[in-house]
Write a protein that holds these residues in place. Structure first.
Motif, PDB file in Angstrom:
ATOM      1  N   GLU A  91       0.820  -1.206   0.000  1.00 42.08           N
ATOM      2  CA  GLU A  91       0.000   0.000   0.000  1.00 42.08           C
ATOM      3  C   GLU A  91       0.859   1.264   0.000  1.00 42.08           C
ATOM      4  O   GLU A  91       0.545   2.253  -0.663  1.00 42.08           O
ATOM      5  N   ASP A 102       0.764  12.427   1.820  1.00 42.91           N
ATOM      6  CA  ASP A 102       0.152  11.114   1.584  1.00 42.91           C
ATOM      7  C   ASP A 102       0.713  10.071   2.550  1.00 42.91           C
ATOM      8  O   ASP A 102      -0.028   9.206   3.047  1.00 42.91           O
ATOM      9  N   THR A 129      -0.884  10.678   5.912  1.00 39.70           N
ATOM     10  CA  THR A 129      -2.263  10.163   5.922  1.00 39.70           C
ATOM     11  C   THR A 129      -2.254   8.659   6.126  1.00 39.70           C
ATOM     12  O   THR A 129      -3.063   8.111   6.895  1.00 39.70           O
ATOM     13  N   TRP A 130      -1.342   7.978   5.440  1.00 39.62           N
ATOM     14  CA  TRP A 130      -1.222   6.523   5.602  1.00 39.62           C
ATOM     15  C   TRP A 130      -0.928   6.174   7.055  1.00 39.62           C
ATOM     16  O   TRP A 130      -1.537   5.242   7.617  1.00 39.62           O
ATOM     17  N   GLN A 142      -1.594   7.871   9.804  1.00 40.54           N
ATOM     18  CA  GLN A 142      -2.772   8.118  10.643  1.00 40.54           C
ATOM     19  C   GLN A 142      -3.818   7.027  10.453  1.00 40.54           C
ATOM     20  O   GLN A 142      -4.419   6.551  11.433  1.00 40.54           O
ATOM     21  N   GLU A 143      -4.016   6.598   9.220  1.00 35.84           N
ATOM     22  CA  GLU A 143      -4.994   5.548   8.949  1.00 35.84           C
ATOM     23  C   GLU A 143      -4.590   4.231   9.603  1.00 35.84           C
ATOM     24  O   GLU A 143      -5.451   3.498  10.133  1.00 35.84           O
ATOM     25  N   GLN A 144      -3.298   3.901   9.588  1.00 36.16           N
ATOM     26  CA  GLN A 144      -2.828   2.674  10.233  1.00 36.16           C
ATOM     27  C   GLN A 144      -3.047   2.739  11.742  1.00 36.16           C
ATOM     28  O   GLN A 144      -3.430   1.748  12.372  1.00 36.16           O
ATOM     29  N   GLU A 146      -5.320   4.564  13.404  1.00 34.59           N
ATOM     30  CA  GLU A 146      -6.754   4.535  13.729  1.00 34.59           C
ATOM     31  C   GLU A 146      -7.363   3.166  13.453  1.00 34.59           C
ATOM     32  O   GLU A 146      -8.268   2.728  14.175  1.00 34.59           O
ATOM     33  N   ALA A 147      -6.862   2.471  12.438  1.00 37.90           N
ATOM     34  CA  ALA A 147      -7.379   1.132  12.133  1.00 37.90           C
ATOM     35  C   ALA A 147      -7.093   0.148  13.262  1.00 37.90           C
ATOM     36  O   ALA A 147      -7.800  -0.853  13.416  1.00 37.90           O
ATOM     37  N   TYR A 156      -4.006   8.620  18.183  1.00 44.64           N
ATOM     38  CA  TYR A 156      -3.149   9.302  17.216  1.00 44.64           C
ATOM     39  C   TYR A 156      -2.965  10.763  17.600  1.00 44.64           C
ATOM     40  O   TYR A 156      -3.907  11.434  18.036  1.00 44.64           O
TER      41      TYR A 156
END
Length: 405
Positions: A9, A33, A36-37, A39-41, A43-44, A49
């Motif tokens: 990814e 970008d 963002t990746w 932060q998404e990891q 939160e998932a 965060y």
């Protein structure tokens, strides 16, 4: 999400189709970008965060305010046309190690943090490890505000354009006081592990290193009408000094590189008036480094005098040897050696890292993953998938030994 899927990814982000290398300079679109990746990891996985006052990203399991936290991670930015592994391997492995520990049913007794330090490579503003330097106080607010890129954009302007408040920049002693240990996993930037046949290594120290500017001042003249005997050409002693640097480094078991040059007036049909070369030299110890640089400067002055050229030498930067925390390093060796007769190799490195910057403030350590080519800061940088997985498991073992019951 597995290491493989996270890696796949992140892999295309900021990649140049022309060179195959990465262009993830700080506070650019590619950097955004990557952020963002991250932060998404976080939160998932249900992690807390946050972005700190210097733009570094953090993901927390447990309450960091409890103190004595164990932190791991690295950086996501790159040098121009850099490789995929330098930095991102440590961040992806951090999330994958947490997943591994959860799969093992590990119970955490200390807070765990995962960090992405900003602008580690210094590709845009010319100074490495800006995020960790600011956090530790090694870089002052005033110095940070004076950093500019090639287009004259200052660091605060770049941060503001990216949606961050530069007014908060500065030391963060309260955050560092919460951290009991920082462990950074990194691809090896060299071939020591490949030569020894080991997948994983532990860092002992970062070599002392510095940068010196050599200004050879001659006389500009016409390339077609000036007799060779009448020339004061600074390019000649510069070229001879480049060879001397290689010779002195080989004799001392060190490294020395003239990797940047400026020429005036820089015309094809003009004898130069000035050749300015930048030397980067690194060695396992201070005495060896001193020997190398002294030898190079002595040779340069002799070559310049023989050609009727003046020489100025200026030391522009210097970093002394960084010894990683011995107790933490030994603990990593004990953890990774448990249940096996194999001894994890301990090796030095000539490259700087955030862990080195933070070592003055908190206990730090590093793990290296084998790089069979030894190539780094290049699209050819590489680590085999099996070795990357071995790195994830080693990091998980270390985190379990440090932060879990």
């Amino acid at each position: 999400m597995s290491f493989h899927s996270m890696w796949a990814e992140l892999l295309p982000v900021g990649r140049s189709s022309a060179s195959g290398g990465y262009r993830r300079a700080a506070w650019t679109g590619a950097d955004a970008d990557c952020r963002t990746w991250f932060q998404e990891q976080a939160e998932a996985r249900g992690l807390t965060y946050e972005t700190d006052r210097n733009g570094n990203q953090w993901a927390w399991l447990g309450d960091p305010a409890a103190g004595n936290a164990v932190v791991t991670g690295s950086h996501l930015d790159s040098v121009p046309d850099g490789g995929a592994f330098d930095g991102p391997l440590g961040v992806v492995s951090a999330f994958a190690a947490l997943d591994e520990l959860r799969g093992r049913g590990a119970r955490f007794t200390r807070p765990l943090g995962i960090v992405n330090f900003g602008d580690e490579e210094g590709a845009r503003f010319g100074l490495a490890c800006v995020g960790s330097r600011l956090t530790s106080g090694a870089l002052t607010v005033e110095q940070a505000h004076r950093l500019t890129d090639g287009d004259g954009i200052t660091l605060p302007q770049a941060m503001e354009a990216a949606g961050y408040d530069p007014g908060t920049l500065g030391p963060d002693p309260e955050r560092l006081a919460r951290i009991g240990a920082f462990v950074e996993l990194h691809v090896e930037q060299g071939r020591a592990l490949d030569l020894s046949g080991d997948r994983i290594g532990i860092a002992s120290a970062i070599w002392p290193h510095g940068r010196w500017r050599f200004d050879f001042r001659g006389e500009a003249n016409h390339a077609g009408t000036t007799r060779l005997a009448d020339r004061h050409d600074p390019m000649l002693p510069y070229a001879e000094t480049v060879l001397a640097a290689r010779r002195e480094a080989e004799l001392a078991g060190a490294v020395a590189t003239f990797g940047k040059i400026g020429v005036e007036p820089n015309g094809v049909n003009a004898v130069p008036s000035l050749v300015r070369g930048w030397l980067d030299s690194r060695a396992a110890d201070q005495a060896s480094l001193d020997t190398v640089v002294t030898g190079i400067e002595k040779a340069a002055r002799e070559y310049a005098a023989a050609r009727g050229v003046d020489l100025d030498v200026v030391r522009e930067s210097f970093t002394p040897v960084v010894e990683f925390d011995h107790a933490l390093r030994d603990e990593l060796g004990r953890i990774l050696g448990t249940g096996t007769d194999l001894k994890v190799p301990v090796l030095g490195t000539g490259a700087g890292h955030d862990a080195g910057i933070l070592s003055d403030r908190i206990p730090t350590a590093m793990l290296f993953v084998r790089n069979p080519t030894g190539v780094s800061h290049s699209p050819a940088e590489y680590a085999a998938e099996d070795d990357c997985v071995a790195g994830v498991n080693a990091l998980a073992d270390v985190l379990e030994g440090l932060a879990c019951t």
